[in-house]
Motif scaffolding. Structure first.
Motif, PDB file in Angstrom:
ATOM      1  N   VAL A   1       0.857  -1.185   0.000  1.00  0.00           N
ATOM      2  CA  VAL A   1       0.000   0.000   0.000  1.00  0.00           C
ATOM      3  C   VAL A   1       0.895   1.239   0.000  1.00  0.00           C
ATOM      4  CG1 VAL A   1      -0.254   0.019   2.528  1.00  0.00           C
ATOM      5  CG2 VAL A   1      -1.983   1.139   1.088  1.00  0.00           C
ATOM      6  N   PHE A   2       0.503   2.219  -0.797  1.00  0.00           N
ATOM      7  CA  PHE A   2       1.216   3.492  -0.868  1.00  0.00           C
ATOM      8  C   PHE A   2       0.421   4.542  -0.100  1.00  0.00           C
ATOM      9  CE2 PHE A   2       1.471   7.743  -2.621  1.00  0.00           C
ATOM     10  CZ  PHE A   2       2.832   7.988  -2.560  1.00  0.00           C
ATOM     11  N   VAL A   3       1.138   5.279   0.752  1.00  0.00           N
ATOM     12  CA  VAL A   3       0.551   6.388   1.511  1.00  0.00           C
ATOM     13  C   VAL A   3       1.427   7.603   1.265  1.00  0.00           C
ATOM     14  CG1 VAL A   3      -0.082   7.221   3.805  1.00  0.00           C
ATOM     15  CG2 VAL A   3      -0.258   4.786   3.286  1.00  0.00           C
ATOM     16  N   GLY A   4       0.809   8.743   0.932  1.00  0.00           N
ATOM     17  CA  GLY A   4       1.595   9.942   0.670  1.00  0.00           C
ATOM     18  C   GLY A   4       0.949  11.194   1.221  1.00  0.00           C
TER      19      GLY A   4
ATOM     20  N   LEU B   1       7.185  16.023  -0.039  1.00  0.00           N
ATOM     21  CA  LEU B   1       6.343  14.851  -0.263  1.00  0.00           C
ATOM     22  C   LEU B   1       6.867  13.725   0.616  1.00  0.00           C
ATOM     23  CD1 LEU B   1       4.245  13.123  -1.763  1.00  0.00           C
ATOM     24  CD2 LEU B   1       5.873  12.946  -3.650  1.00  0.00           C
ATOM     25  N   PHE B   2       6.050  13.309   1.581  1.00  0.00           N
ATOM     26  CA  PHE B   2       6.374  12.179   2.438  1.00  0.00           C
ATOM     27  C   PHE B   2       5.665  10.965   1.857  1.00  0.00           C
ATOM     28  CE2 PHE B   2       6.379  15.945   5.147  1.00  0.00           C
ATOM     29  CZ  PHE B   2       7.639  15.863   5.715  1.00  0.00           C
ATOM     30  N   ALA B   3       6.438   9.957   1.476  1.00  0.00           N
ATOM     31  CA  ALA B   3       5.873   8.785   0.809  1.00  0.00           C
ATOM     32  C   ALA B   3       6.300   7.524   1.542  1.00  0.00           C
ATOM     33  CB  ALA B   3       6.340   8.732  -0.644  1.00  0.00           C
ATOM     34  N   ARG B   4       5.357   6.588   1.615  1.00  0.00           N
ATOM     35  CA  ARG B   4       5.646   5.313   2.267  1.00  0.00           C
ATOM     36  C   ARG B   4       4.939   4.199   1.521  1.00  0.00           C
ATOM     37  NH1 ARG B   4       5.895   4.434   8.524  1.00  0.00           N
ATOM     38  NH2 ARG B   4       6.655   2.308   8.502  1.00  0.00           N
ATOM     39  N   VAL B   5       5.653   3.120   1.275  1.00  0.00           N
ATOM     40  CA  VAL B   5       5.067   1.894   0.753  1.00  0.00           C
ATOM     41  C   VAL B   5       5.218   0.863   1.864  1.00  0.00           C
ATOM     42  CG1 VAL B   5       5.214   0.071  -0.981  1.00  0.00           C
ATOM     43  CG2 VAL B   5       5.636   2.457  -1.639  1.00  0.00           C
TER      44      VAL B   5
ATOM     45  N   LEU C   1      10.740  13.722  -0.071  1.00  0.00           N
ATOM     46  CA  LEU C   1      11.227  14.441  -1.241  1.00  0.00           C
ATOM     47  C   LEU C   1      10.808  15.899  -1.161  1.00  0.00           C
ATOM     48  CD1 LEU C   1      10.017  11.817  -3.861  1.00  0.00           C
ATOM     49  CD2 LEU C   1      12.271  11.941  -2.783  1.00  0.00           C
ATOM     50  N   ASN C   2      11.721  16.779  -1.504  1.00  0.00           N
ATOM     51  CA  ASN C   2      11.409  18.206  -1.589  1.00  0.00           C
ATOM     52  C   ASN C   2      11.205  18.575  -3.044  1.00  0.00           C
ATOM     53  OD1 ASN C   2      11.768  18.992   1.205  1.00  0.00           O
ATOM     54  ND2 ASN C   2      13.920  18.525   0.888  1.00  0.00           N
TER      55      ASN C   2
END
Length: 136
Positions: free
Chosen positions: A77-80, A92-96, A110-111
């Protein structure tokens, strides 16, 4: 991989309501991410709608979000979250995560510069590349 709707945290203090514009950019980033990952052939993605989450997980607890992704037959699952701290600076804070264990398979902070369609698009393309490099 299930892709949850991206969220926005806007602490920029700008006087103009950019809600509709940001909602459009968040949705476009999620769609673009799904398309980029699908096109690479290593991923099959599914966009989970905001309506589904509101109905199933109104408090958005992590265990509920993982269950929604699992029920959609997703193993990841991807959460951003995009944080807009000023007119020019966004993060951008991203997590899989693995849907069974909840453990992170990938995290990225990521900036990107500029609150424009092009800047958001480029950030999404870069993120898709980061996810592809990390592997399924």
């Amino acid at each position: 991989m299930a892709i949850l709707p991206l969220k926005l945290l806007d602490t920029s203090g700008e006087p103009i309501d950019q809600g509709p514009e940001h909602a459009r950019r968040l949705a476009a980033m999620a769609r673009g991410l799904a398309e980029d990952l699908d096109a690479g052939g290593d991923y099959r993605t599914l966009l989970i709608t905001s309506e589904t989450l509101r109905a199933r997980c109104p408090d958005e607890r992590p265990d509920c979000l993982l269950a929604v992704a699992r029920e959609a037959s997703a193993s990841r699952v991807f959460v951003g979250v995009v944080h807009k701290s000023s007119t020019l600076i966004l993060q951008l804070f991203a997590r899989v995560a693995d849907t069974r264990t909840g453990r992170a398979a990938l995290t990225r902070d990521l900036n990107f510069r500029g609150d424009t369609d092009e800047a958001w698009h480029r950030a999404g393309v870069f993120l898709a590349g980061q996810i592809r490099e990390a592997g399924p």
